[in-house]
Design a protein around this motif. Structure first.
Motif, PDB file in Angstrom:
ATOM      1  N   SER A  60      -8.713 -81.669  41.997  1.00 13.92           N
ATOM      2  CA  SER A  60      -9.968 -80.943  41.808  1.00 13.92           C
ATOM      3  C   SER A  60      -9.741 -79.844  40.775  1.00 13.92           C
ATOM      4  O   SER A  60      -8.602 -79.512  40.436  1.00 13.92           O
ATOM      5  N   MET A  61     -10.817 -79.253  40.308  1.00 14.78           N
ATOM      6  CA  MET A  61     -10.696 -78.148  39.362  1.00 14.78           C
ATOM      7  C   MET A  61      -9.992 -76.969  40.020  1.00 14.78           C
ATOM      8  O   MET A  61      -9.224 -76.253  39.372  1.00 14.78           O
ATOM      9  N   ASP A  62     -10.209 -76.800  41.320  1.00 19.01           N
ATOM     10  CA  ASP A  62      -9.529 -75.730  42.054  1.00 19.01           C
ATOM     11  C   ASP A  62      -8.019 -75.958  42.072  1.00 19.01           C
ATOM     12  O   ASP A  62      -7.239 -75.000  41.963  1.00 19.01           O
ATOM     13  N   ASP A  63      -7.599 -77.218  42.199  1.00 21.96           N
ATOM     14  CA  ASP A  63      -6.161 -77.545  42.165  1.00 21.96           C
ATOM     15  C   ASP A  63      -5.558 -77.177  40.815  1.00 21.96           C
ATOM     16  O   ASP A  63      -4.448 -76.631  40.742  1.00 21.96           O
ATOM     17  N   VAL A  64      -6.285 -77.491  39.750  1.00 22.04           N
ATOM     18  CA  VAL A  64      -5.802 -77.196  38.396  1.00 22.04           C
ATOM     19  C   VAL A  64      -5.623 -75.691  38.212  1.00 22.04           C
ATOM     20  O   VAL A  64      -4.586 -75.216  37.729  1.00 22.04           O
ATOM     21  N   ILE A  65      -6.634 -74.932  38.615  1.00 22.39           N
ATOM     22  CA  ILE A  65      -6.593 -73.475  38.457  1.00 22.39           C
ATOM     23  C   ILE A  65      -5.477 -72.870  39.306  1.00 22.39           C
ATOM     24  O   ILE A  65      -4.746 -71.972  38.861  1.00 22.39           O
ATOM     25  N   SER A  66      -5.310 -73.381  40.509  1.00 18.79           N
ATOM     26  CA  SER A  66      -4.248 -72.901  41.391  1.00 18.79           C
ATOM     27  C   SER A  66      -2.867 -73.123  40.764  1.00 18.79           C
ATOM     28  O   SER A  66      -2.009 -72.234  40.779  1.00 18.79           O
ATOM     29  N   SER A  67      -2.672 -74.303  40.179  1.00 20.89           N
ATOM     30  CA  SER A  67      -1.388 -74.600  39.524  1.00 20.89           C
ATOM     31  C   SER A  67      -1.177 -73.695  38.310  1.00 20.89           C
ATOM     32  O   SER A  67      -0.059 -73.222  38.060  1.00 20.89           O
ATOM     33  N   ALA A  68      -2.243 -73.456  37.568  1.00 22.57           N
ATOM     34  CA  ALA A  68      -2.135 -72.636  36.357  1.00 22.57           C
ATOM     35  C   ALA A  68      -1.812 -71.178  36.676  1.00 22.57           C
ATOM     36  O   ALA A  68      -1.195 -70.481  35.860  1.00 22.57           O
ATOM     37  N   LYS A  69      -2.192 -70.717  37.846  1.00 23.83           N
ATOM     38  CA  LYS A  69      -1.975 -69.314  38.220  1.00 23.83           C
ATOM     39  C   LYS A  69      -0.568 -69.032  38.729  1.00 23.83           C
ATOM     40  O   LYS A  69      -0.183 -67.879  38.888  1.00 23.83           O
ATOM     41  N   ARG A  70       0.198 -70.096  38.986  1.00 24.44           N
ATOM     42  CA  ARG A  70       1.563 -69.893  39.470  1.00 24.44           C
ATOM     43  C   ARG A  70       2.447 -69.302  38.375  1.00 24.44           C
ATOM     44  O   ARG A  70       2.151 -69.411  37.187  1.00 24.44           O
ATOM     45  N   TYR A  71       3.567 -68.743  38.789  1.00 30.70           N
ATOM     46  CA  TYR A  71       4.525 -68.184  37.831  1.00 30.70           C
ATOM     47  C   TYR A  71       5.638 -69.194  37.569  1.00 30.70           C
ATOM     48  O   TYR A  71       5.992 -69.989  38.455  1.00 30.70           O
ATOM     49  N   PRO A  72       6.225 -69.164  36.365  1.00 25.34           N
ATOM     50  CA  PRO A  72       7.318 -70.083  36.066  1.00 25.34           C
ATOM     51  C   PRO A  72       8.592 -69.720  36.832  1.00 25.34           C
ATOM     52  O   PRO A  72       8.749 -68.579  37.276  1.00 25.34           O
ATOM     53  N   MET A  73       9.475 -70.692  36.976  1.00 23.76           N
ATOM     54  CA  MET A  73      10.755 -70.486  37.657  1.00 23.76           C
ATOM     55  C   MET A  73      11.887 -70.509  36.631  1.00 23.76           C
ATOM     56  O   MET A  73      12.120 -71.520  35.973  1.00 23.76           O
ATOM     57  N   MET A  74      12.556 -69.377  36.488  1.00 17.97           N
ATOM     58  CA  MET A  74      13.714 -69.261  35.585  1.00 17.97           C
ATOM     59  C   MET A  74      13.397 -69.715  34.163  1.00 17.97           C
ATOM     60  O   MET A  74      14.190 -70.388  33.511  1.00 17.97           O
TER      61      MET A  74
END
Length: 334
Positions: A60-74
């Protein structure tokens, strides 16, 4: 193509935007840009934890936005790629709020094929301001030949005009299909080769002598013997040369010829532009212009509509393809 090169140069130089919205009717450049971003922004080690590929039909669009808001790891950034993003078209406006407050450590790529955003709305304006809004437009027939030459020159190959015209004739303006066939030729033939009609016929399977391109040329030249010879080949190979497509191509030729008769500026460049055909075909129209007066062309266009209807079963009792082709040629030549 120039815009694509500019985007790639920017990314290579480290000028990476937080959002790339790739949209339009031509999927080839959308795929190429997506592939470049996928393979070049993060290192191989970084991709394991910081690159995610989503599919519009599965999220869903909410899934996309949620993934985009995460921070990168190392890593300095993460890359989120949404393939087939057009499947999210009904809720795409939800992206407004994210673009207004972008996560600076995320590179969000949306591959929005076969559709475009309404540029009067808020979202495309926000994307243009914060990132890259790229529209991949379908090419006209008269543009594809130049594109083929440029692609091949960049790889150390060349192509004869007729060979290029054959590819466009058989594959249309689908750049992905054309590129696939060019890749096959590049595997078979050494760098520096100039692709000829023989190469196309031998390695791709398109006949250089028996095709709609040569059929139209024979008709335009009023070469009745050759036209009937090709028509007979078509009738014997109905699956390869469907009557509906053949009629459509001949109809398009005479419709263009009718338009050509009305042109004041008959310079080759203007003719190719107005008729939306490859410059290679202009000389065929020049010959046909002399062979078919405007009144005759109008009558042929009308007759072809009748043949087209019969090929679809309207007003005809199961006429054979050979009979329809012969009827077409009789009406054209007489």
């Amino acid at each position: 193509m120039d815009e694509v090169v500019a985007i790639i140069k920017d990314i290579t130089a480290g000028n990476i935007k937080p959002i790339y919205f790739l949209m339009g009717e031509e999927p080839y450049y959308i795929d190429k840009l997506t592939e470049f971003i996928e393979n070049n922004i993060l290192t191989e080690d970084e991709r394991a934890f910081n690159q995610q590929v989503l599919y519009g039909r599965d999220v869903s669009m909410d899934d996309v936005i949620s993934s985009a808001k995460r921070y990168p790891m190392m890593a300095d950034r993460q890359v989120i790629i949404v393939r087939e993003a057009q499947d999210l078209s009904r809720t795409i406006d939800k992206l407004d709020s994210y673009v207004e407050n972008l996560q600076p450590t995320t590179v969000l790529v949306l591959a929005y094929k076969y559709k475009t955003l309404d540029k009067r709305k808020k979202l495309p304006k926000l994307i243009e301001k914060a990132g890259v809004l790229f529209e991949s437009k379908k090419m006209y027939d008269n543009q594809v030949g130049t594109w083929i030459s440029r692609v091949l020159q960049g790889k150390g190959y060349h192509i004869e005009p007729k060979a290029s015209a054959m590819l466009v004739e058989f594959l249309g303006t689908d750049l992905s299909k054309i590129n696939n066939e060019l890749e096959k030729l590049k595997i078979i033939l050494p760098k520096g080769t100039t692709f000829t009609p023989n190469h196309i016929e031998e390695n791709i399977g398109f006949s250089k002598d028996y095709n709609v391109f040569e059929f139209r040329k024979a008709i335009g030249d009023r070469n009745q013997l050759q036209a009937y010879k090709i028509a007979n080949h078509f009738a014997q190979n109905k699956k390869e040369y469907p009557m509906v497509l053949t009629t459509g191509q001949v109809f398009a030729f005479f419709s263009n010829l009718l338009q050509y008769h009305g042109l004041k500026d008959r310079s080759p460049g203007n003719v190719a532009k107005v008729l939306k055909v490859s410059p290679y075909f202009v000389k065929d129209y020049d010959v046909a212009l002399k062979n078919y007066p405007m009144k005759k062309v109008s009558a042929i266009v009308s007759a072809l509509r009748d043949v087209d209807a019969k090929s679809k079963g309207v007003g005809a009792n199961n006429l054979k393809e050979a009979d329809l082709l012969n009827e077409m040629l009789v009406k054209i030549f007489n």
